[in-house]
Design an enzyme around this catalytic site. Structure first.
Site, short mmCIF file in Angstrom:
data_model
loop_
_atom_site.label_atom_id
_atom_site.label_comp_id
_atom_site.label_asym_id
_atom_site.label_seq_id
_atom_site.Cartn_x
_atom_site.Cartn_y
_atom_site.Cartn_z
N HIS A 190 36.08 36.54 45.28
CA HIS A 190 36.65 35.19 44.66
C HIS A 190 35.65 34.06 44.80
O HIS A 190 35.28 33.44 44.14
CB HIS A 190 37.83 34.85 45.17
CG HIS A 190 39.11 35.90 44.76
ND1 HIS A 190 40.05 36.60 46.11
CD2 HIS A 190 39.80 36.19 43.87
CE1 HIS A 190 40.83 37.30 45.54
NE2 HIS A 190 40.63 37.23 44.40
N LYS A 237 55.98 38.88 42.01
CA LYS A 237 54.89 39.54 43.09
C LYS A 237 55.48 39.34 44.45
O LYS A 237 55.88 37.97 44.52
CB LYS A 237 53.38 39.03 43.05
CG LYS A 237 52.63 39.68 41.79
CD LYS A 237 51.29 39.23 41.60
CE LYS A 237 50.88 39.67 40.32
NZ LYS A 237 49.31 39.17 40.26
N ARG A 264 34.98 42.31 37.05
CA ARG A 264 34.20 43.18 37.90
C ARG A 264 33.88 44.47 37.52
O ARG A 264 32.86 45.18 37.37
CB ARG A 264 35.30 43.67 38.93
CG ARG A 264 35.47 42.41 40.05
CD ARG A 264 36.63 42.66 41.00
NE ARG A 264 37.88 42.66 40.13
CZ ARG A 264 39.19 42.65 40.66
NH1 ARG A 264 39.45 42.68 41.93
NH2 ARG A 264 40.12 42.54 39.74
N SER A 309 41.87 42.37 46.48
CA SER A 309 42.67 41.89 47.64
C SER A 309 43.51 42.95 48.17
O SER A 309 43.73 42.91 49.25
CB SER A 309 43.50 40.68 47.53
OG SER A 309 43.00 39.53 46.95
#
Ligand code: ADP
Length: 161
Positions: free
Chosen positions: A19, A43, A92, A130
């Site tokens: 990040h 979440k 990514r 993460s």
């Protein structure tokens, strides 16, 4: 010229050096970047909103044109409120593409003036996310080269005490 502002939204549970890499790149392209916690009630994050904000503030303290915020609800409404012209997202791998593509086009449908900008991190962070950090830390593995010292300390507090 008006200030060119971008927002960088995410869950940041916790913020990683991947990040941070994206944020540094964005901070060179825009006058100001607002890294913003997206609060999503679907979440259940490992770290609270306050903890995640603390980690972000600590990570960005030496980048002068970055500010920290949080929002709930529609990303585009938040972007409009801040006067942002761009939304930063990290890419990514191809696996990120499909979801990010849908999100970017949906956001453009809501406001065609706000452009999503994809940035790629240094290769060493391309396999990092993460949830992997959380999993490895949970079992006592060493993730210290992928996170800030503060996050490393707080992960230890969470899992190894
Ligand atoms: P979200 O729930 O919005 O995906 P994340 O915190 O997982 O929140 O990610 C925020 C943004 O940062 C996303 O655009 C994601 O693709 C990007 N990102 C996450 N990890 C990395 C990394 N290692 N390198 C580059 N970008 C990343």
């Amino acid at each position: 010229m008006p200030e060119r502002v971008a927002i960088y939204p995410g869950t940041f549970d916790p913020i990683t050096l991947g990040h941070f890499d994206i944020l540094q790149r964005a901070s060179k392209l825009f006058d100001r970047v607002i890294i913003t916690l997206a609060i999503n009630s679907n979440k259940t994050p490992l770290f609270s909103k306050e903890e995640r904000l603390e980690f972000i503030k600590d990570a960005v303290k030496n980048i002068s044109n970055v500010t920290v915020d949080s929002f709930e609800g529609m990303l585009i409404y938040f972007a409009e409120k801040t006067g942002a012209i761009a939304v930063i997202r990290g890419l990514r791998a191809i696996s990120d593409f499909e979801f990010e593509f849908q999100l970017a086009l949906m956001n453009r449908k809501q406001n065609s003036e706000i452009t999503t900008v994809f940035l790629m991190p240094n290769e060493k962070y391309t396999y990092l996310n993460s949830s992997i950090i959380r999993e490895v830390a949970r079992f006592g593995g060493d993730v210290s080269s992928f996170i800030t010292p503060l996050v490393a300390e707080k992960l230890k507090d969470k899992f190894l005490k």
